[in-house]
Scaffold this motif. Structure first.
Motif, PDB file in Angstrom:
ATOM      1  N   LEU A  89       0.822  -1.213   0.000  1.00 28.02           N
ATOM      2  CA  LEU A  89       0.000   0.000   0.000  1.00 28.02           C
ATOM      3  C   LEU A  89       0.852   1.257   0.000  1.00 28.02           C
ATOM      4  O   LEU A  89       0.541   2.230  -0.679  1.00 28.02           O
ATOM      5  CB  LEU A  89      -0.911   0.006   1.234  1.00 28.02           C
ATOM      6  CG  LEU A  89      -2.138  -0.874   1.127  1.00 28.02           C
ATOM      7  CD1 LEU A  89      -2.770  -1.063   2.484  1.00 28.02           C
ATOM      8  CD2 LEU A  89      -3.135  -0.268   0.175  1.00 28.02           C
ATOM      9  N   VAL A  90       1.935   1.241   0.777  1.00 25.00           N
ATOM     10  CA  VAL A  90       2.794   2.423   0.860  1.00 25.00           C
ATOM     11  C   VAL A  90       3.418   2.705  -0.506  1.00 25.00           C
ATOM     12  O   VAL A  90       3.482   3.848  -0.957  1.00 25.00           O
ATOM     13  CB  VAL A  90       3.889   2.224   1.933  1.00 25.00           C
ATOM     14  CG1 VAL A  90       4.817   3.414   1.988  1.00 25.00           C
ATOM     15  CG2 VAL A  90       3.262   1.980   3.295  1.00 25.00           C
ATOM     16  N   ARG A  91       3.843   1.637  -1.195  1.00 27.10           N
ATOM     17  CA  ARG A  91       4.452   1.821  -2.514  1.00 27.10           C
ATOM     18  C   ARG A  91       3.435   2.309  -3.533  1.00 27.10           C
ATOM     19  O   ARG A  91       3.736   3.151  -4.375  1.00 27.10           O
ATOM     20  CB  ARG A  91       5.085   0.507  -2.991  1.00 27.10           C
ATOM     21  CG  ARG A  91       6.440   0.256  -2.346  1.00 27.10           C
ATOM     22  CD  ARG A  91       7.067  -1.017  -2.842  1.00 27.10           C
ATOM     23  NE  ARG A  91       6.365  -2.188  -2.372  1.00 27.10           N
ATOM     24  CZ  ARG A  91       5.710  -3.019  -3.147  1.00 27.10           C
ATOM     25  NH1 ARG A  91       5.696  -2.837  -4.439  1.00 27.10           N
ATOM     26  NH2 ARG A  91       5.075  -4.040  -2.631  1.00 27.10           N
TER      27      ARG A  91
ATOM     28  N   GLY B 151      -8.487  -9.539  -9.696  1.00 22.75           N
ATOM     29  CA  GLY B 151      -9.243  -9.375  -8.460  1.00 22.75           C
ATOM     30  C   GLY B 151      -8.828  -8.156  -7.656  1.00 22.75           C
ATOM     31  O   GLY B 151      -9.462  -7.824  -6.662  1.00 22.75           O
ATOM     32  N   ASP B 152      -7.771  -7.468  -8.077  1.00 26.51           N
ATOM     33  CA  ASP B 152      -7.242  -6.350  -7.296  1.00 26.51           C
ATOM     34  C   ASP B 152      -8.182  -5.140  -7.333  1.00 26.51           C
ATOM     35  O   ASP B 152      -8.807  -4.862  -8.343  1.00 26.51           O
ATOM     36  CB  ASP B 152      -5.879  -5.939  -7.849  1.00 26.51           C
ATOM     37  CG  ASP B 152      -5.282  -4.788  -7.071  1.00 26.51           C
ATOM     38  OD1 ASP B 152      -4.702  -5.042  -6.016  1.00 26.51           O
ATOM     39  OD2 ASP B 152      -5.420  -3.632  -7.513  1.00 26.51           O
ATOM     40  N   TYR B 153      -8.256  -4.433  -6.202  1.00 34.47           N
ATOM     41  CA  TYR B 153      -8.990  -3.169  -6.239  1.00 34.47           C
ATOM     42  C   TYR B 153      -8.201  -2.035  -5.594  1.00 34.47           C
ATOM     43  O   TYR B 153      -8.660  -0.903  -5.546  1.00 34.47           O
ATOM     44  CB  TYR B 153     -10.366  -3.296  -5.601  1.00 34.47           C
ATOM     45  CG  TYR B 153     -10.372  -3.650  -4.125  1.00 34.47           C
ATOM     46  CD1 TYR B 153     -10.273  -2.661  -3.157  1.00 34.47           C
ATOM     47  CD2 TYR B 153     -10.501  -4.960  -3.700  1.00 34.47           C
ATOM     48  CE1 TYR B 153     -10.291  -2.980  -1.807  1.00 34.47           C
ATOM     49  CE2 TYR B 153     -10.522  -5.291  -2.352  1.00 34.47           C
ATOM     50  CZ  TYR B 153     -10.415  -4.285  -1.416  1.00 34.47           C
ATOM     51  OH  TYR B 153     -10.421  -4.606  -0.083  1.00 34.47           O
ATOM     52  N   ILE B 154      -7.004  -2.347  -5.095  1.00 36.37           N
ATOM     53  CA  ILE B 154      -6.223  -1.316  -4.407  1.00 36.37           C
ATOM     54  C   ILE B 154      -5.717  -0.276  -5.396  1.00 36.37           C
ATOM     55  O   ILE B 154      -5.813   0.930  -5.152  1.00 36.37           O
ATOM     56  CB  ILE B 154      -5.064  -1.975  -3.643  1.00 36.37           C
ATOM     57  CG1 ILE B 154      -5.647  -2.829  -2.513  1.00 36.37           C
ATOM     58  CG2 ILE B 154      -4.113  -0.938  -3.092  1.00 36.37           C
ATOM     59  CD1 ILE B 154      -4.673  -3.708  -1.829  1.00 36.37           C
TER      60      ILE B 154
ATOM     61  N   SER C 193       1.947 -12.293   5.082  1.00 37.55           N
ATOM     62  CA  SER C 193       0.984 -11.972   6.131  1.00 37.55           C
ATOM     63  C   SER C 193       1.041 -10.488   6.482  1.00 37.55           C
ATOM     64  O   SER C 193       0.014  -9.821   6.580  1.00 37.55           O
ATOM     65  CB  SER C 193       1.276 -12.822   7.369  1.00 37.55           C
ATOM     66  OG  SER C 193       0.680 -12.251   8.510  1.00 37.55           O
ATOM     67  N   PHE C 194       2.256  -9.973   6.639  1.00 37.99           N
ATOM     68  CA  PHE C 194       2.430  -8.580   7.062  1.00 37.99           C
ATOM     69  C   PHE C 194       1.830  -7.626   6.044  1.00 37.99           C
ATOM     70  O   PHE C 194       1.325  -6.559   6.395  1.00 37.99           O
ATOM     71  CB  PHE C 194       3.918  -8.289   7.231  1.00 37.99           C
ATOM     72  CG  PHE C 194       4.200  -6.954   7.862  1.00 37.99           C
ATOM     73  CD1 PHE C 194       4.168  -6.810   9.229  1.00 37.99           C
ATOM     74  CD2 PHE C 194       4.482  -5.842   7.071  1.00 37.99           C
ATOM     75  CE1 PHE C 194       4.414  -5.579   9.818  1.00 37.99           C
ATOM     76  CE2 PHE C 194       4.723  -4.613   7.648  1.00 37.99           C
ATOM     77  CZ  PHE C 194       4.690  -4.484   9.024  1.00 37.99           C
ATOM     78  N   ASP C 195       1.884  -7.990   4.776  1.00 40.53           N
ATOM     79  CA  ASP C 195       1.484  -7.081   3.709  1.00 40.53           C
ATOM     80  C   ASP C 195       0.045  -7.272   3.254  1.00 40.53           C
ATOM     81  O   ASP C 195      -0.445  -6.513   2.437  1.00 40.53           O
ATOM     82  CB  ASP C 195       2.428  -7.281   2.514  1.00 40.53           C
ATOM     83  CG  ASP C 195       2.691  -5.987   1.781  1.00 40.53           C
ATOM     84  OD1 ASP C 195       2.407  -4.935   2.377  1.00 40.53           O
ATOM     85  OD2 ASP C 195       3.162  -6.021   0.644  1.00 40.53           O
ATOM     86  N   ASP C 196      -0.628  -8.293   3.771  1.00 38.19           N
ATOM     87  CA  ASP C 196      -1.943  -8.591   3.203  1.00 38.19           C
ATOM     88  C   ASP C 196      -2.971  -7.523   3.532  1.00 38.19           C
ATOM     89  O   ASP C 196      -3.104  -7.099   4.677  1.00 38.19           O
ATOM     90  CB  ASP C 196      -2.456  -9.937   3.690  1.00 38.19           C
ATOM     91  CG  ASP C 196      -3.804 -10.238   3.064  1.00 38.19           C
ATOM     92  OD1 ASP C 196      -3.824 -10.516   1.867  1.00 38.19           O
ATOM     93  OD2 ASP C 196      -4.830 -10.130   3.761  1.00 38.19           O
ATOM     94  N   PHE C 197      -3.714  -7.119   2.530  1.00 45.51           N
ATOM     95  CA  PHE C 197      -4.776  -6.155   2.783  1.00 45.51           C
ATOM     96  C   PHE C 197      -6.156  -6.687   2.414  1.00 45.51           C
ATOM     97  O   PHE C 197      -7.092  -6.619   3.200  1.00 45.51           O
ATOM     98  CB  PHE C 197      -4.518  -4.848   2.026  1.00 45.51           C
ATOM     99  CG  PHE C 197      -5.653  -3.885   2.177  1.00 45.51           C
ATOM    100  CD1 PHE C 197      -5.847  -3.219   3.372  1.00 45.51           C
ATOM    101  CD2 PHE C 197      -6.562  -3.691   1.149  1.00 45.51           C
ATOM    102  CE1 PHE C 197      -6.920  -2.358   3.545  1.00 45.51           C
ATOM    103  CE2 PHE C 197      -7.631  -2.831   1.314  1.00 45.51           C
ATOM    104  CZ  PHE C 197      -7.807  -2.162   2.508  1.00 45.51           C
TER     105      PHE C 197
ATOM    106  N   TRP D 276      -4.403   2.249   4.678  1.00 50.04           N
ATOM    107  CA  TRP D 276      -5.595   2.401   3.841  1.00 50.04           C
ATOM    108  C   TRP D 276      -6.517   3.484   4.406  1.00 50.04           C
ATOM    109  O   TRP D 276      -6.980   4.372   3.691  1.00 50.04           O
ATOM    110  CB  TRP D 276      -6.329   1.068   3.773  1.00 50.04           C
ATOM    111  CG  TRP D 276      -7.588   1.087   2.977  1.00 50.04           C
ATOM    112  CD1 TRP D 276      -8.857   1.178   3.480  1.00 50.04           C
ATOM    113  CD2 TRP D 276      -7.725   1.014   1.559  1.00 50.04           C
ATOM    114  NE1 TRP D 276      -9.769   1.161   2.462  1.00 50.04           N
ATOM    115  CE2 TRP D 276      -9.096   1.056   1.273  1.00 50.04           C
ATOM    116  CE3 TRP D 276      -6.809   0.907   0.515  1.00 50.04           C
ATOM    117  CZ2 TRP D 276      -9.592   1.005  -0.022  1.00 50.04           C
ATOM    118  CZ3 TRP D 276      -7.301   0.849  -0.781  1.00 50.04           C
ATOM    119  CH2 TRP D 276      -8.669   0.904  -1.040  1.00 50.04           C
ATOM    120  N   GLY D 277      -6.748   3.399   5.724  1.00 46.77           N
ATOM    121  CA  GLY D 277      -7.618   4.394   6.368  1.00 46.77           C
ATOM    122  C   GLY D 277      -7.005   5.780   6.264  1.00 46.77           C
ATOM    123  O   GLY D 277      -7.701   6.759   5.965  1.00 46.77           O
TER     124      GLY D 277
END
Lengths: 287, 274
Positions: free
Chosen positions: A120-122, A226-229, B208-212, B230-231
């Protein structure tokens, strides 16, 4: 191991495989069944009270009728991103397998390393790179490639770029594994027989790397669909993918039956496309 | 002339292009590292470099809830890694060393989670939890169950390839030298497979650490680090997120390089012992 074998007889294998088999049966296969029954349930229930199974097939018709554009968009974006990953990934995998020499291991580690920074950060950092007042947009505007108020962020381009970037290692690693196995002598033999570099690629390297191509594109296409991020962070409401809809239906709308129906449709579509693709490529033994 | 140009292209252009692709993969990491030094006190919504500061590195836990979410992610990551590594390693031994009924079915079942989009896996688990009446109790444990589930397959694949590449003559030699089965296993087999188990564990933790996507559907009110990010993305991202991102990257790079150096040194030590 043999000591175990003596104690438990022929059951050792089952004792070893048991925990994995049970865990996957209860938390992977069984949930798929749950998804199927939820998709055929009456949508009037709530997540807390549960849903009653009424074999309501209309859920599927309604889900497809309402959300088919999202489904098509997902397949289109993921398809383009997979193609781009294949081109970029092939170049890098080829360079590592045949041209890196003693830097092979280092380059391979460098391929994986960026991915330890949170996904997410990237992805958020691409927001900055593609920003309206950012370097790239300004340059493209100066070169008149983009119009005065043209932008990259919140366009399909940004979403596809994000997907390409995020799933690239999934293409590279299987490609590398395949390319690395090719005996360089085959290439030399082709050269001795007066094959041009282009012919050597199309007649020797490419056919031998097909298992990697198929494996890599599948590993990229499936999660990308399937990605939505990427669609959420880099896109706009007009670039939403089917994952966005499924997620919204589950979390904000609380409409589990339609969300489940949409999930099942996505899964069936993907399995269908994968089987067709693998048959066409003639690499069934991969599965 | 044409062949010479062709040869040159074959020799250097591919490597240059490959390095360019590699650089492209690093653009976001440069940005993340850069932004970890950004002073965003002027405007948090403006995700843009404003001025240089050490503050984010000195006070990484300033944003409310971020370090709590980090703690949650690390606990879930460690527990999921431990469970998935044990379950997956046992399964890998069964698949490589034993012929049993249902073996090919098991191979398929292990392959499926890797070929299923996360959104489908996450939603089916949610459907199960709700159908089983746990809809109100989503949280730490449901997330942990999900993480163990999707990590198992990756552990099996990693350990299995290490185990399959093992020279079985070493084990035969040990038993020829009167080692019993336990000694052979703990002194020969396990040490040889251990690097595979270690890289499987590293992979499981990072997954695991990265799963969203799966976590987001099954977490209830529990907030993991990716969910915090995300929030925050909706409100304005605190720059400390970039500090954590950079730290994770350096840590992982350190572990991988350290392991490689250790490996080479050990290989050298062994070579000189002969």
């Amino acid at each position: 191991m043999e000591a175990l074998q003596r104690v438990f007889g022929r059951n050792t294998a089952y004792l070893l495989i048991g925990p994995a088999a049970i865990w996957l049966a209860v938390f992977f296969l069984f949930p798929m069944l749950s998804l199927l029954t939820t998709s055929l349930s009456d949508p009037s229930g709530t997540p807390i009270t549960g849903y009653t199974l009424t074999w309501r097939v209309q859920n599927y018709i309604e889900a497809l009728g309402d959300y088919w554009p999202y489904m098509m968009r997902s397949l289109l974006y993921a398809g383009i991103a997979t193609l781009m990953c294949l081109v970029l990934g092939y170049v890098l995998a080829y360079a590592i397998a045949f041209k890196a020499g003693r830097w092979k291991t280092v380059m391979l580690v460098l391929v994986i390393a960026p991915f330890f920074t949170s996904f997410l950060v990237r992805t958020l950092s691409w927001k900055l790179i593609l920003a309206d007042n950012g370097f790239i947009v300004n340059t493209l505007q100066t070169l008149h490639i983009l119009g005065e108020d043209g932008r990259l962020l919140a366009t399909p381009f940004a979403v596809i770029m994000g997907l390409t970037y995020n799933f690239l290692p999934f293409t590279i690693l299987p490609l590398y594994t395949s390319l690395e196995k090719i005996d360089p002598k085959l290439n030399e033999a082709a050269a001795d027989l007066y094959a041009s570099p282009f012919q050597r690629f199309t007649k020797v390297v490419w056919p031998l790397s097909l298992p990697g191509v198929v494996g890599g594109t599948l590993l990229t296409f499936i999660p990308a669909t399937g990605d939505y991020i990427n669609a959420s962070l880099l896109g706009s409401p007009n670039t939403q993918m089917v994952g966005n809809k499924i997620q919204q239906l589950f979390t904000t709308a609380g409409d589990y039956p339609h969300a489940s129906a949409l999930s099942v449709i996505l899964m069936v579509l993907i399995v269908g496309m994968v089987l067709f693709y693998v048959r066409r490529a003639g690499t069934e033994e991969l599965l | 002339m044409i062949t010479r140009v062709g040869n040159w292209i074959g020799k250097h252009l591919m490597l240059t292009l490959g390095i360019l692709v590699l650089l492209y993969m690093y653009i976001p990491n440069f940005i993340v590292a850069l932004m970890s030094f950004n002073d965003s006190s002027e405007s948090r919504n403006l995700y843009q470099f404003q001025s240089f500061t050490w503050d984010n590195w000195l006070n990484p836990c300033d944003p409310q809830g971020m370090c709590e979410s980090l703690r949650v992610s690390i606990s879930i990551g460690l527990l999921a890694t431990l469970a998935a590594t044990i379950i997956g390693t046992l399964a890998a031994f069964a698949l490589v060393r034993h012929r049993f009924e249902g073996r090919s079915t098991m191979n398929l079942v292990l392959f499926l989670p890797m070929a299923t989009p996360e959104i489908v896996m996450g939603s089916s688990l949610l459907a199960l939890f709700v159908a089983a009446g746990f809809g109100g109790q989503l949280g730490f444990w449901t997330v942990l169950i999900a993480h163990i589930m999707f990590c198992i397959s990756f552990v099996v694949v990693t350990v299995r390839s290490r185990l399959a590449g093992l020279d079985s003559n070493l084990e035969k030699a040990a038993s020829d030298l009167y080692a019993n089965e336990w000694q052979t296993f703990w002194r020969i087999t396990f040490p040889l497979v251990f690097p595979g188990i270690l890289s499987a564990a590293l992979l499981a933790f990072s997954l695991s650490f990265d799963d969203f996507i799966i976590t987001n559907l099954n977490s209830g009110t529990t907030v993991t680090f990716p969910m915090f990010v995300w929030g925050a993305a909706q409100r304005g991202v605190p720059m400390q997120v970039n500090v954590i991102g950079t730290l994770m990257f350096l840590l992982a790079l350190g572990i991988v390089i350290g392991g490689e150096v250790l490996n080479r040194r050990r290989a050298k030590g062994k070579a000189s012992a002969f």
